[in-house]
Design a protein around this motif. Structure first.
Motif, PDB file in Angstrom:
ATOM      1  N   LYS A 147      18.008   4.626 -33.126  1.00 16.63           N
ATOM      2  CA  LYS A 147      16.554   4.490 -33.287  1.00 16.63           C
ATOM      3  C   LYS A 147      15.945   5.807 -33.766  1.00 16.63           C
ATOM      4  O   LYS A 147      15.079   5.810 -34.643  1.00 16.63           O
ATOM      5  CB  LYS A 147      15.939   4.074 -31.947  1.00 16.63           C
ATOM      6  N   VAL A 148      16.411   6.921 -33.228  1.00 15.32           N
ATOM      7  CA  VAL A 148      15.910   8.236 -33.626  1.00 15.32           C
ATOM      8  C   VAL A 148      16.263   8.513 -35.090  1.00 15.32           C
ATOM      9  O   VAL A 148      15.417   8.988 -35.864  1.00 15.32           O
ATOM     10  CB  VAL A 148      16.448   9.341 -32.689  1.00 15.32           C
ATOM     11  N   GLN A 149      17.481   8.201 -35.494  1.00 16.37           N
ATOM     12  CA  GLN A 149      17.889   8.446 -36.882  1.00 16.37           C
ATOM     13  C   GLN A 149      17.091   7.578 -37.852  1.00 16.37           C
ATOM     14  O   GLN A 149      16.671   8.041 -38.916  1.00 16.37           O
ATOM     15  CB  GLN A 149      19.389   8.200 -37.067  1.00 16.37           C
ATOM     16  N   LEU A 150      16.861   6.316 -37.476  1.00 15.33           N
ATOM     17  CA  LEU A 150      16.056   5.440 -38.328  1.00 15.33           C
ATOM     18  C   LEU A 150      14.636   5.981 -38.478  1.00 15.33           C
ATOM     19  O   LEU A 150      14.052   5.936 -39.571  1.00 15.33           O
ATOM     20  CB  LEU A 150      16.038   4.021 -37.757  1.00 15.33           C
ATOM     21  N   ALA A 151      14.078   6.495 -37.386  1.00 10.67           N
ATOM     22  CA  ALA A 151      12.733   7.076 -37.448  1.00 10.67           C
ATOM     23  C   ALA A 151      12.724   8.304 -38.353  1.00 10.67           C
ATOM     24  O   ALA A 151      11.818   8.472 -39.183  1.00 10.67           O
ATOM     25  CB  ALA A 151      12.246   7.434 -36.046  1.00 10.67           C
ATOM     26  N   GLU A 152      13.718   9.176 -38.209  1.00  7.24           N
ATOM     27  CA  GLU A 152      13.797  10.368 -39.065  1.00  7.24           C
ATOM     28  C   GLU A 152      13.875   9.964 -40.531  1.00  7.24           C
ATOM     29  O   GLU A 152      13.137  10.493 -41.371  1.00  7.24           O
ATOM     30  CB  GLU A 152      15.018  11.201 -38.693  1.00  7.24           C
ATOM     31  N   ASP A 153      14.742   9.015 -40.843  1.00  2.00           N
ATOM     32  CA  ASP A 153      14.889   8.574 -42.239  1.00  2.00           C
ATOM     33  C   ASP A 153      13.580   7.996 -42.772  1.00  2.00           C
ATOM     34  O   ASP A 153      13.190   8.265 -43.911  1.00  2.00           O
ATOM     35  CB  ASP A 153      16.003   7.539 -42.364  1.00  2.00           C
ATOM     36  N   GLY A 154      12.899   7.205 -41.952  1.00  2.00           N
ATOM     37  CA  GLY A 154      11.639   6.623 -42.377  1.00  2.00           C
ATOM     38  C   GLY A 154      10.599   7.685 -42.686  1.00  2.00           C
ATOM     39  O   GLY A 154       9.948   7.664 -43.740  1.00  2.00           O
ATOM     40  N   TRP A 155      10.435   8.634 -41.759  1.00  2.00           N
ATOM     41  CA  TRP A 155       9.438   9.692 -41.968  1.00  2.00           C
ATOM     42  C   TRP A 155       9.802  10.555 -43.170  1.00  2.00           C
ATOM     43  O   TRP A 155       8.921  10.993 -43.900  1.00  2.00           O
ATOM     44  CB  TRP A 155       9.282  10.532 -40.704  1.00  2.00           C
ATOM     45  N   ASN A 156      11.083  10.805 -43.396  1.00  2.00           N
ATOM     46  CA  ASN A 156      11.480  11.608 -44.554  1.00  2.00           C
ATOM     47  C   ASN A 156      11.242  10.878 -45.873  1.00  2.00           C
ATOM     48  O   ASN A 156      11.235  11.508 -46.936  1.00  2.00           O
ATOM     49  CB  ASN A 156      12.935  12.061 -44.436  1.00  2.00           C
ATOM     50  N   SER A 157      11.021   9.566 -45.829  1.00  2.00           N
ATOM     51  CA  SER A 157      10.670   8.833 -47.048  1.00  2.00           C
ATOM     52  C   SER A 157       9.262   9.193 -47.516  1.00  2.00           C
ATOM     53  O   SER A 157       8.938   9.029 -48.688  1.00  2.00           O
ATOM     54  CB  SER A 157      10.746   7.320 -46.816  1.00  2.00           C
ATOM     55  N   ARG A 158       8.414   9.650 -46.563  1.00  2.00           N
ATOM     56  CA  ARG A 158       7.026   9.990 -46.835  1.00  2.00           C
ATOM     57  C   ARG A 158       6.278   8.822 -47.476  1.00  2.00           C
ATOM     58  O   ARG A 158       5.425   8.999 -48.331  1.00  2.00           O
ATOM     59  CB  ARG A 158       6.928  11.258 -47.685  1.00  2.00           C
ATOM     60  N   THR A 159       6.587   7.612 -47.012  1.00  2.00           N
ATOM     61  CA  THR A 159       5.936   6.394 -47.489  1.00  2.00           C
ATOM     62  C   THR A 159       5.154   5.795 -46.324  1.00  2.00           C
ATOM     63  O   THR A 159       5.726   5.097 -45.487  1.00  2.00           O
ATOM     64  CB  THR A 159       6.984   5.391 -48.021  1.00  2.00           C
ATOM     65  N   PRO A 160       3.848   6.086 -46.218  1.00  2.00           N
ATOM     66  CA  PRO A 160       3.076   5.663 -45.049  1.00  2.00           C
ATOM     67  C   PRO A 160       3.163   4.169 -44.729  1.00  2.00           C
ATOM     68  O   PRO A 160       3.309   3.790 -43.567  1.00  2.00           O
ATOM     69  CB  PRO A 160       1.641   6.069 -45.404  1.00  2.00           C
ATOM     70  N   GLU A 161       3.091   3.321 -45.736  1.00  2.00           N
ATOM     71  CA  GLU A 161       3.132   1.882 -45.507  1.00  2.00           C
ATOM     72  C   GLU A 161       4.474   1.439 -44.919  1.00  2.00           C
ATOM     73  O   GLU A 161       4.521   0.566 -44.054  1.00  2.00           O
ATOM     74  CB  GLU A 161       2.847   1.110 -46.801  1.00  2.00           C
ATOM     75  N   LYS A 162       5.547   2.047 -45.364  1.00  2.00           N
ATOM     76  CA  LYS A 162       6.885   1.734 -44.839  1.00  2.00           C
ATOM     77  C   LYS A 162       7.012   2.219 -43.393  1.00  2.00           C
ATOM     78  O   LYS A 162       7.485   1.497 -42.522  1.00  2.00           O
ATOM     79  CB  LYS A 162       7.959   2.391 -45.715  1.00  2.00           C
TER      80      LYS A 162
END
Length: 154
Positions: free
Chosen positions: A17-32
């Motif tokens: 869950k932590v890794q998925l959150a990190e990957d999401g935030w590193n996308s810098r795509t607010p809607e995603k």
């Protein structure tokens, strides 16, 4: 909508869950990123307190418009049931070219579908010289072979 892994979390699912959150935030795509949160998710980020996906998108849009070249590392701190605690650091530069490393802790609480219903973040910024940067991967997810916080001595 479900967002695996689902609570209750064990060590492996919490790390995922932590890794998925990190990957999401590193996308810098607010809607995603906002899709990982409940529609009425409650947030406290530094001194800002707000609720809802729309506000999350607004917040992240503002954040990444001023925190340029943003790169984030998250690390599991603790977990229990439907809660996860993480520590993190990220590096960014402002529009004037000044670099910063932000350090922080987050407390997360999830609903049964694995969506985050509460996020409480405490963050401090440290000005750094560009030569002291430690996060050098291309923008996007951190490569699997890049060191984490503990290995970087952070």
């Amino acid at each position: 909508m479900t967002r695996p892994p689902l609570p209750p979390f064990d060590e492996a699912s919490a790390r995922t869950k932590v890794q998925l959150a990190e990957d999401g935030w590193n996308s810098r795509t607010p809607e995603k990123v906002a899709l990982a949160y409940t529609p009425d998710s409650q947030w406290r980020n530094r001194a800002e307190i707000f609720q809802g996906r729309g506000r999350i998108v607004e917040f992240l849009t503002r954040k990444w418009a001023r925190e340029l070249e943003y790169r984030l590392i998250k690390e599991l701190w603790a977990h229990s049931g439907n809660r996860i605690a993480v520590r993190f650091a990220y590096e960014y530069r402002d529009a004037g070219g000044k670099w910063f490393r932000a350090y922080g802790n987050e407390n997360w609480e999830f609903d049964a579908d694995g969506l985050m219903r509460r996020r409480i973040a405490s963050i401090n910024d440290l000005p750094i010289d560009e030569a002291d940067r430690l996060f050098h991967w291309p923008l996007g997810p951190r490569p699997a072979d890049h060191l984490g916080l503990t290995d970087l001595g952070l």
